[in-house]
Design a protein around this motif. Structure first.
Motif, PDB file in Angstrom:
ATOM      1  N   VAL A  80       0.571  -8.445  -6.872  1.00 51.48           N
ATOM      2  CA  VAL A  80       0.640  -9.512  -5.625  1.00 51.48           C
ATOM      3  C   VAL A  80      -0.043 -10.618  -6.338  1.00 51.48           C
ATOM      4  CG1 VAL A  80       2.048  -8.897  -3.604  1.00 51.48           C
ATOM      5  CG2 VAL A  80      -0.823  -9.254  -3.709  1.00 51.48           C
ATOM      6  N   GLU A  81       0.040 -11.653  -6.783  1.00 53.71           N
ATOM      7  CA  GLU A  81      -0.857 -12.515  -6.684  1.00 53.71           C
ATOM      8  C   GLU A  81      -2.331 -12.638  -5.716  1.00 53.71           C
ATOM      9  OE1 GLU A  81      -1.001 -14.000  -9.550  1.00 53.71           O
ATOM     10  OE2 GLU A  81       0.795 -13.188 -10.029  1.00 53.71           O
ATOM     11  N   SER A  82      -2.522 -12.097  -4.571  1.00 60.86           N
ATOM     12  CA  SER A  82      -3.834 -12.628  -4.272  1.00 60.86           C
ATOM     13  C   SER A  82      -3.507 -11.313  -2.651  1.00 60.86           C
ATOM     14  CB  SER A  82      -3.582 -13.912  -3.084  1.00 60.86           C
ATOM     15  OG  SER A  82      -2.955 -14.483  -1.915  1.00 60.86           O
ATOM     16  N   LEU A  83      -5.121 -11.392  -2.455  1.00 59.15           N
ATOM     17  CA  LEU A  83      -5.648 -10.415  -1.328  1.00 59.15           C
ATOM     18  C   LEU A  83      -4.854 -10.633   0.336  1.00 59.15           C
ATOM     19  CD1 LEU A  83      -7.303  -8.138  -0.892  1.00 59.15           C
ATOM     20  CD2 LEU A  83      -8.646  -9.421   0.012  1.00 59.15           C
ATOM     21  N   ALA A  84      -4.831 -12.643   0.380  1.00 58.95           N
ATOM     22  CA  ALA A  84      -3.267 -12.586   1.498  1.00 58.95           C
ATOM     23  C   ALA A  84      -2.083 -12.023   1.435  1.00 58.95           C
ATOM     24  CB  ALA A  84      -4.024 -13.697   1.884  1.00 58.95           C
ATOM     25  N   GLN A  85      -1.506 -11.608   0.607  1.00 50.95           N
ATOM     26  CA  GLN A  85       0.016 -11.617   0.206  1.00 50.95           C
ATOM     27  C   GLN A  85      -0.718  -9.545   0.570  1.00 50.95           C
ATOM     28  OE1 GLN A  85       0.346 -13.336  -3.997  1.00 50.95           O
ATOM     29  NE2 GLN A  85       2.542 -13.883  -3.092  1.00 50.95           N
ATOM     30  N   ALA A  86      -1.709  -9.095  -0.013  1.00 49.20           N
ATOM     31  CA  ALA A  86      -1.739  -7.745   0.137  1.00 49.20           C
ATOM     32  C   ALA A  86      -1.779  -7.374   1.577  1.00 49.20           C
ATOM     33  CB  ALA A  86      -2.840  -7.239  -1.575  1.00 49.20           C
TER      34      ALA A  86
ATOM     35  N   MET B 145     -20.739  -2.550  -2.077  1.00 51.24           N
ATOM     36  CA  MET B 145     -22.075  -2.186  -2.027  1.00 51.24           C
ATOM     37  C   MET B 145     -23.011  -3.447  -1.737  1.00 51.24           C
ATOM     38  SD  MET B 145     -22.333   0.759  -4.275  1.00 51.24           S
ATOM     39  CE  MET B 145     -24.363   1.195  -4.241  1.00 51.24           C
ATOM     40  N   THR B 146     -22.880  -4.160  -2.424  1.00 47.63           N
ATOM     41  CA  THR B 146     -23.415  -5.370  -2.553  1.00 47.63           C
ATOM     42  C   THR B 146     -23.815  -5.981  -0.714  1.00 47.63           C
ATOM     43  OG1 THR B 146     -22.989  -6.195  -3.775  1.00 47.63           O
ATOM     44  CG2 THR B 146     -23.861  -7.647  -3.170  1.00 47.63           C
ATOM     45  N   PRO B 147     -25.566  -6.564  -0.509  1.00 43.14           N
ATOM     46  CA  PRO B 147     -25.518  -6.709   1.251  1.00 43.14           C
ATOM     47  C   PRO B 147     -24.874  -8.447   0.566  1.00 43.14           C
ATOM     48  CG  PRO B 147     -27.839  -5.622  -0.182  1.00 43.14           C
ATOM     49  CD  PRO B 147     -26.446  -5.897  -1.184  1.00 43.14           C
ATOM     50  N   ARG B 148     -24.765  -8.509   2.114  1.00 41.31           N
ATOM     51  CA  ARG B 148     -24.196 -10.116   2.225  1.00 41.31           C
ATOM     52  C   ARG B 148     -25.137 -10.409   3.334  1.00 41.31           C
ATOM     53  NH1 ARG B 148     -19.944  -7.286  -0.820  1.00 41.31           N
ATOM     54  NH2 ARG B 148     -19.630  -8.620  -1.677  1.00 41.31           N
TER      55      ARG B 148
ATOM     56  N   SER C  66     -15.428 -10.177  -3.838  1.00 42.95           N
ATOM     57  CA  SER C  66     -16.227 -11.366  -3.648  1.00 42.95           C
ATOM     58  C   SER C  66     -16.098 -11.329  -2.651  1.00 42.95           C
ATOM     59  CB  SER C  66     -15.057 -13.007  -4.451  1.00 42.95           C
ATOM     60  OG  SER C  66     -14.411 -12.705  -3.987  1.00 42.95           O
ATOM     61  N   ASN C  67     -16.902 -12.423  -1.858  1.00 44.83           N
ATOM     62  CA  ASN C  67     -17.497 -12.461  -0.584  1.00 44.83           C
ATOM     63  C   ASN C  67     -16.321 -13.003   0.003  1.00 44.83           C
ATOM     64  OD1 ASN C  67     -20.828 -11.922  -0.415  1.00 44.83           O
ATOM     65  ND2 ASN C  67     -21.139 -14.058  -1.083  1.00 44.83           N
ATOM     66  N   ASP C  68     -15.601 -13.709  -0.421  1.00 47.77           N
ATOM     67  CA  ASP C  68     -13.870 -14.799   0.083  1.00 47.77           C
ATOM     68  C   ASP C  68     -13.139 -13.621   0.051  1.00 47.77           C
ATOM     69  OD1 ASP C  68     -15.597 -17.003   0.238  1.00 47.77           O
ATOM     70  OD2 ASP C  68     -13.702 -17.496  -1.263  1.00 47.77           O
ATOM     71  N   ASP C  69     -13.653 -12.348  -0.878  1.00 51.52           N
ATOM     72  CA  ASP C  69     -12.430 -11.203   0.338  1.00 51.52           C
ATOM     73  C   ASP C  69     -13.141 -10.574   0.798  1.00 51.52           C
ATOM     74  OD1 ASP C  69     -10.845 -11.689  -2.046  1.00 51.52           O
ATOM     75  OD2 ASP C  69     -11.424 -10.648  -3.603  1.00 51.52           O
TER      76      ASP C  69
END
Length: 240
Positions: free
Chosen positions: A68-74, A86-89, A124-127
């Motif tokens: 699929v093209e996007s995480l929203a679809q997945a 792992m990256t702190p946010r 990514s942060n958005d994901d």
């Protein structure tokens, strides 16, 4: 009709076809099959020779996977998404060790997805923000970098255990132990053999035979092992 797999594994922007195949294998050995790739670098990754080779018996997982093209679809149809990052946010879903979260998540009837970032850049942060929780595999603090397929395997294993796990298949025959009469017969034979070679003085045996008795009991001998030890005793008698 077989119920759909309630667990989905989502791989974001994968770079290496071999990692996709290895991830499919990791899923299959834990009984999962729903694999979705989001915008992989190689559009033909599911049929790539490296992916098929690394799948090693799990090619049907690749054959049934979707791109699929996007995480929203997945995430369509998923009720609880888990990011692996792992990256702190400073903002986003709370972070849990897998087993900590799975202890409660496994008891809930929902469609769960585990989302894995790209090999080079992670998520990514958005994901991450699209997910309900963030998973962090407890690794050594000095080096926590896991190969994509390794991370999939660890998450798949812990999640399968939370769902009830699989029984361990017996690979060897059940061991039959020699009975008391066989062990006593062995002891008597060894007493004769040890006397024959001069190791045991029958006039002053001390505690040698009771100690051998305890040794044989701890060993929990099989009938075959009793035969072997009797054979050794016969060889000792011939040398005596």
């Amino acid at each position: 009709m077989q119920a759909p797999d309630p667990t989905r594994f989502i791989l974001l922007n994968t770079s290496h076809p071999g990692n996709v195949g290895a991830a499919a294998r990791a899923m299959k050995v834990m009984g999962f099959s729903d694999l979705v790739l989001v915008a992989p670098r190689d559009a033909g990754v599911l049929a790539h020779a490296d992916a098929l080779a690394m799948a090693s018996g799990a090619t049907e997982v690749l054959a049934g996977a979707r791109i699929v093209e996007s995480l929203a679809q997945a995430l369509d149809g998923v009720t609880f998404g888990c990011a692996t990052a792992m990256t702190p946010r400073d903002f986003g879903p709370t972070t849990h060790a897998p087993r900590e979260l799975f202890a409660t998540l496994g008891a809930q009837a929902q469609r769960v997805a585990f989302v894995f970032g790209s090999e080079r850049f992670g998520m990514s942060n958005d994901d991450v923000y699209r997910c309900h929780a963030c998973l962090s595999i407890p690794t050594h603090p000095d080096y926590g970098s896991l190969n994509l397929a390794q991370a999939v395997q660890l998450i798949a294993y812990d999640w399968r255990q939370a769902l009830g796990g699989f029984a361990v298949a017996q690979r060897t025959p059940v061991v039959v132990r020699a009975d008391g009469a066989a062990v006593q017969g062995l002891l008597e034979h060894w007493q004769q053999a040890l006397t024959a070679i001069g190791f045991l003085d029958p006039q002053a045996p001390k505690k040698l035979m009771p100690r051998l008795n305890q040794l044989f009991n701890r060993a929990q001998l099989t009938p075959e092992e009793v035969h072997i030890l009797r054979g050794i005793a016969r060889a000792m008698e011939k040398r005596g």
